[in-house]
Design a protein around this motif. Structure first.
Motif, short mmCIF file in Angstrom:
data_model
loop_
_atom_site.label_atom_id
_atom_site.label_comp_id
_atom_site.label_asym_id
_atom_site.label_seq_id
_atom_site.Cartn_x
_atom_site.Cartn_y
_atom_site.Cartn_z
N PHE A 57 0.76 -0.97 -0.51
CA PHE A 57 -0.24 0.12 -0.06
C PHE A 57 0.82 0.93 -0.07
CE2 PHE A 57 -2.40 -3.30 2.40
CZ PHE A 57 -3.61 -4.02 1.61
N GLY A 58 2.47 0.67 -0.23
CA GLY A 58 2.96 2.27 -0.23
C GLY A 58 3.18 2.51 1.22
N ASN A 59 3.25 1.64 2.40
CA ASN A 59 3.15 2.40 3.82
C ASN A 59 5.37 1.94 3.84
OD1 ASN A 59 0.21 0.43 4.77
ND2 ASN A 59 0.82 3.01 3.93
N LEU A 60 5.53 2.97 4.78
CA LEU A 60 6.85 2.73 4.93
C LEU A 60 7.77 1.95 6.03
CD1 LEU A 60 8.86 6.04 5.00
CD2 LEU A 60 9.66 4.44 3.42
N MET A 61 6.58 2.20 7.21
CA MET A 61 6.67 1.24 8.58
C MET A 61 5.61 0.89 9.28
SD MET A 61 9.42 2.72 10.69
CE MET A 61 10.48 3.46 9.52
N GLY A 62 5.45 0.45 9.43
CA GLY A 62 4.46 0.00 10.38
C GLY A 62 4.78 -0.73 12.14
N THR A 63 4.08 -0.77 13.31
CA THR A 63 4.18 -2.63 14.12
C THR A 63 2.79 -2.79 14.41
OG1 THR A 63 2.84 -0.11 15.56
CG2 THR A 63 5.69 -0.38 15.26
N PRO A 64 3.08 -3.73 13.50
CA PRO A 64 2.22 -4.95 13.48
C PRO A 64 1.43 -5.47 14.50
CG PRO A 64 3.41 -6.05 12.13
CD PRO A 64 3.87 -4.04 12.99
N ILE A 65 0.30 -6.20 14.93
CA ILE A 65 -0.13 -7.14 16.18
C ILE A 65 0.11 -7.93 16.35
CG2 ILE A 65 -2.38 -7.66 17.79
CD1 ILE A 65 -2.01 -4.45 17.25
N ILE A 66 0.55 -9.46 17.49
CA ILE A 66 0.90 -10.53 16.16
C ILE A 66 -0.23 -11.66 16.71
CG2 ILE A 66 2.15 -11.87 18.32
CD1 ILE A 66 3.84 -10.12 19.98
N ASN A 67 0.14 -12.50 15.45
CA ASN A 67 -0.84 -13.21 15.13
C ASN A 67 -1.52 -14.48 16.36
OD1 ASN A 67 -3.40 -14.15 13.40
ND2 ASN A 67 -1.66 -15.58 12.69
N GLN A 68 -2.32 -14.02 17.59
CA GLN A 68 -2.19 -15.36 18.36
C GLN A 68 -2.05 -17.02 17.43
OE1 GLN A 68 -1.60 -14.71 21.45
NE2 GLN A 68 -0.86 -12.40 20.86
N PRO A 69 -1.14 -17.73 18.37
CA PRO A 69 -0.67 -18.28 19.03
C PRO A 69 0.15 -17.58 18.61
CG PRO A 69 -1.21 -19.93 18.15
CD PRO A 69 -1.86 -19.53 17.33
N ASN A 70 0.65 -17.29 17.55
CA ASN A 70 2.37 -16.95 17.48
C ASN A 70 3.41 -15.96 18.79
OD1 ASN A 70 2.06 -16.73 13.84
ND2 ASN A 70 1.79 -18.28 14.87
N ILE A 71 4.58 -16.39 18.49
CA ILE A 71 5.38 -14.80 19.19
C ILE A 71 5.92 -13.57 18.97
CG2 ILE A 71 7.93 -15.83 19.22
CD1 ILE A 71 5.40 -16.39 22.65
N ALA A 72 5.56 -13.84 17.67
CA ALA A 72 6.14 -12.77 16.60
C ALA A 72 5.41 -12.87 14.77
CB ALA A 72 7.58 -12.58 16.44
N ILE A 73 5.82 -11.69 14.71
CA ILE A 73 5.26 -11.32 13.64
C ILE A 73 6.07 -9.92 12.68
CG2 ILE A 73 3.77 -9.29 13.86
CD1 ILE A 73 1.85 -10.14 12.06
N LEU A 74 6.43 -10.62 11.06
CA LEU A 74 7.29 -9.19 10.78
C LEU A 74 6.51 -8.61 9.58
CD1 LEU A 74 10.28 -8.88 10.02
CD2 LEU A 74 9.88 -9.71 7.98
N GLY A 75 6.79 -7.60 10.12
CA GLY A 75 5.82 -6.33 8.92
C GLY A 75 7.18 -6.05 8.07
N VAL A 76 6.61 -5.75 6.94
CA VAL A 76 7.37 -5.33 5.83
C VAL A 76 6.76 -4.48 4.67
CG1 VAL A 76 8.33 -6.57 3.26
CG2 VAL A 76 7.95 -8.15 4.93
N GLY A 77 7.56 -2.87 4.76
CA GLY A 77 7.33 -1.81 4.37
C GLY A 77 8.06 -1.59 2.98
N VAL A 78 7.93 -0.63 2.16
CA VAL A 78 7.65 -0.98 0.88
C VAL A 78 8.57 -0.27 0.93
CG1 VAL A 78 7.88 1.68 0.11
CG2 VAL A 78 7.10 0.67 -1.61
N VAL A 79 9.56 -1.14 -0.74
CA VAL A 79 11.28 -0.75 -0.87
C VAL A 79 11.19 -0.50 -2.00
CG1 VAL A 79 12.56 -2.45 -2.65
CG2 VAL A 79 10.90 -3.66 -0.99
#
Length: 305
Positions: free
Chosen positions: A228-250
């Protein structure tokens, strides 16, 4: 008379229980110099038990403001089932995980060039575009093998170590929905297999053809708001995972390499992780390992043998 002194803790308890300053001043204290202690106040509240039962009734104040908008110029739209489930899932994640985020940037130039070189053949053979996602998924799989705790979950006071990698891939559907289908056995797939699997899940998510099995048992998730053209974000963890990777625009940015300015294809990556299990050092090391695998992708690798 002399104004009584009350500790911050006593004042806070009194405030939460709706006890006025005058009422507090009338309590006989057993502390030094007749000071009212926490125990004195709690004992007083206990004796006031009939009033105590009414305390919860005053809690839901924030939502009791239905007149705070202009009704004649507003439209009420009931949430559909998907939106309600997303809302519940997000609230549950917020209330379960202690969210912390680490942000770093990756030089995607090598992969960008590799995609350019293979784009036409890939499109002709597969019928869809080669994107950054399979490369990011591949880097995550490798980093998860290096840091298996990031691939785990919490069950009570036990850590569940998953000896397989199932990647949750966040997919935006229509304009108001989000679903996270799961690419099973991601650790057994190469770039081509990851690309096909991610595309298949995204298409079936958008055409409502996912099975119940397609949306369970993820061990780690990726969300790509860069589309969507976004540089960065702080995603909400997808339960029951312990982490999530957010990817900004290249996108192309000037960066310093060996004291010279170069134009490179750069992207910001965010790792949101659960501080109940993952400390900052491990979260930071994992994120840097993902970036290492992205920046050191073997561009001599043949997509098709």
């Amino acid at each position: 008379g002399v104004r009584k002194f009350f500790s911050p803790l006593v004042r806070a308890i009194a405030r939460s229980e709706g006890i006025s300053f005058d009422e507090l001043s009338a309590i006989q204290g057993t502390g030094s110099g007749g000071r009212v202690t926490k125990q004195d106040l709690l004992a007083y509240i206990e004796r006031k038990s009939p009033a105590k039962s009414f305390v919860p009734a005053s809690k839901p104040e924030p939502v009791a403001t239905p007149q705070a908008y202009n009704k004649s110029k507003s439209t009420i739209v009931p949430m559909d089932n998907l939106r309600q489930r997303i809302m519940e899932h997000m609230i549950r994640s917020r209330d379960t995980s202690v969210h912390v985020a680490a942000i770093s940037e990756a030089d995607m130039t090598g992969i960008a060039n590799y995609i350019d070189r293979n784009a036409v053949e890939f499109q002709n053979r597969e019928g869809f575009k080669l994107t950054y996602m399979p490369f990011i998924a591949n880097a995550c799989v490798k980093a998860l093998k290096d840091f298996p705790l990031v691939n785990s979950s919490i069950e009570g006071t036990n850590i569940v170590m998953k000896n397989y990698v199932n990647l949750g891939i966040a997919v935006a559907i229509e304009t108001t929905g989000l679903i996270v289908p799961v690419l099973k056995g991601a650790d057994e797939k190469n770039i081509l297999g990851l690309a096909r699997g991610i595309y298949d899940l995204a298409m079936r998510a958008r055409t409502k053809k996912l099975s119940p099995d397609d949306i369970v048992d993820s061990t780690f998730s990726i969300t790509n708001y860069g589309v969507f053209g976004n540089l960065m974000g702080t995603p909400i963890i997808n339960q029951p995972n312990i982490a999530i990777l957010g990817v900004g625009v290249v996108q192309k940015r000037p960066v310093v390499i060996n004291d010279a300015i170069a134009i490179r294809q750069m992207a910001y990556l965010t790792l949101s992780f659960d501080h109940r299990l993952i400390d900052g050092a491990l979260g930071g090391q994992f994120l840097e390992k993902v970036i290492y695998y992205l920046e050191n992708f073997d561009t001599t690798n043949q997509l098709y043998e």
